[in-house]
Design a protein around this motif. Sequence first.
Motif, mmCIF file in Angstrom:
data_model
loop_
_atom_site.group_PDB
_atom_site.id
_atom_site.type_symbol
_atom_site.label_atom_id
_atom_site.label_comp_id
_atom_site.label_asym_id
_atom_site.label_seq_id
_atom_site.Cartn_x
_atom_site.Cartn_y
_atom_site.Cartn_z
ATOM 1 N N ALA A 1 -1.037 -1.375 -4.627
ATOM 2 C CA ALA A 1 -1.894 -0.526 -4.453
ATOM 3 C C ALA A 1 -1.538 0.942 -4.215
ATOM 4 O O ALA A 1 -1.079 1.080 -3.031
ATOM 5 N N THR B 1 -8.768 -2.111 -3.920
ATOM 6 C CA THR B 1 -7.458 -2.289 -3.951
ATOM 7 C C THR B 1 -7.317 -3.890 -3.824
ATOM 8 O O THR B 1 -6.324 -4.540 -4.216
ATOM 9 N N TYR C 1 0.964 -1.279 -0.019
ATOM 10 C CA TYR C 1 -0.007 0.035 -0.021
ATOM 11 C C TYR C 1 0.818 1.343 0.072
ATOM 12 O O TYR C 1 1.795 1.324 0.777
ATOM 13 N N TYR D 1 -12.305 1.531 -0.585
ATOM 14 C CA TYR D 1 -10.569 1.199 -0.929
ATOM 15 C C TYR D 1 -10.346 -0.067 -0.769
ATOM 16 O O TYR D 1 -9.522 -0.625 -1.570
ATOM 17 N N HIS E 1 -5.197 4.643 -7.637
ATOM 18 C CA HIS E 1 -6.470 5.529 -7.558
ATOM 19 C C HIS E 1 -5.925 7.067 -8.039
ATOM 20 O O HIS E 1 -5.066 7.425 -7.254
ATOM 21 N N VAL F 1 -3.394 -1.678 -8.699
ATOM 22 C CA VAL F 1 -4.340 -0.828 -8.767
ATOM 23 C C VAL F 1 -4.040 0.465 -8.150
ATOM 24 O O VAL F 1 -3.393 0.701 -7.084
#
Length: 589
Positions: free
Chosen positions: A326, A314, A205, A310, A300, A298
């Motif tokens: 992500a 993700t 992340y 979210y 955003h 992924v």
Amino acid sequence: MVADPLSVLSRVFGFPQFRGVQADVVARVLAGERTLAVMPTGAGKSLCYQLPATMLAGTCVVVSPLIALMHDQLRAATAVGISAATLTSVDENRAETIARLRAGELDLLYVAPERASGGHFRELLAETKLALFAIDEAHCVSEWGHDFRPDYRLLGPLMDAFPDVPRLALTATADAHTRADIARQLGIPADGMIVSGFDRPNIRYAITPRDQTTRQIADLIAATPGPGIVYAQTRAQTEKLAEALGRSTGRPTRAYHAGLDAAVRARNQADFVASEDMVICATVAFGMGIDKPDVRLVAHAGLPKSIEAYYQETGRAGRDGDPSVAHLFWGADDFARARQRIGEVEPERQAGERQRLAAMGALVETGGCRRHVLLRHFGENPTEPCGNCDNCLGSGTAVDATETARKFLSAVFRTGQMFGATYIEQVLTGQSTERSLMNGHENLSVWNIVPLEEAALVKPVVRALLLRDALRTNDHGGLEFGPGARPLLKGEATLSVALAPRRERRGKRGAPVAANPADNPLFEALRARRRELAQEAGVPPYVIFHDSVLRDMAAQRPRGRAELALLSGIGARKLDAYGDAFLQVIRAA
């Protein structure tokens, strides 16, 4: 039942053992119990009803929210030899499917909630021997869920008409409140809830402020081989990003949104599902209907509407368990727009929406472990840093910016709460302009009180103040106080910001993910053969075998069918259909 679950798991699906809570869920289903299973994306939820469907007498009716998702799951079930069908508005063989259902020839029947809740369908089920009701994406039944679908509310009465048929509800994204509501709506007892861990350790992340978004995402794509999804907030943005990213990265790209012609949309989705390197730029409508395990990225391009959204979006990365990325790019204006939308919803929903936005803000703002914030939101209590998010990996530095925040708020107040961020920064850093002279602001106590070494904090502080609702933008673009300003000015709150690292050269950022980290030529040859077989069969390559299976083949080089059958993920049906083709590649290497 003629076999035990483990033997069916090995023979049909090719797996030597269950993962996580799968065994517990399957045991409850086979015992006829009502169950709610909360399992992360990629944890094998579909197996929890597919396996019992092959063991129980009758048909398992699977309620799924999107036609594309049903067709993906149909391909996967058929590939391992399960007798399955879909009953949707786009299927031309509906009469044949109904005949097979009445004749008891189907193990699985996939339907949408709109069809399942209809009176005609209930009458059809009354003529059928039923083995199980499986409700996929069950958070859609709850108004607390992030994808509420009113037709899901009618599934409880449908199942109540068949009280002796076991029922299984499945979701990946439900906090404690939503879980309780799902169980209540679908008639599942409190002791029937099985909650797996929410952690997806293979996903890295990262969250970064927007700064030339297209360039940032292009850098990320360049560093991350394999299929990717880029979520944009408007239809126009999906098309603009797809064109720009395709031009700058050389990767195949497509756009996807509800405004596209249906045929174009279907073709773009099919191309992405079949591709091993395509990037699709889409609105959030895309993804729930995609059962593609090899998505490596992924991104955003704007703020998701909640942590639940979210997590689900993700979670479409790395469903095969391989390393994936992500990355969220956000701006303070995302939060301003979200607050405006909250003001437009029904009053009784506003408190819940504000809670969701605050939780999203905490994830964005934290200088600590991102995964901790995610997992705690879903009721877990992790203790050790994850080591696989941007903060844990040290890609940014968290600093206490409370004093800078107070200086900025003071300057906003003393200049009359009517100027934008750039002008306030000029006042604080003593940059004389015609406007500052004309307004007399160079005589204020806040003039030139931010030294050069502190100036780098100003922009991230402004983002953080807007995120916290300490500052708001008025109709003329000026900044004014929000409710979060007073605690900071009174010394009742502090503010820390994460400073992004200095930008490196293109292609060096992000988390490189290689499908073939050992650079094994046999693996690439096996992927090429898989591609040919997929084209012949008219299915995506991952339906044949996942990359992990091909890597095992390349590493272990089985010499015959018996050795090939020992690899995880190769069941009897796939061994018969594809075993010899891959053994030929291995022998020729």
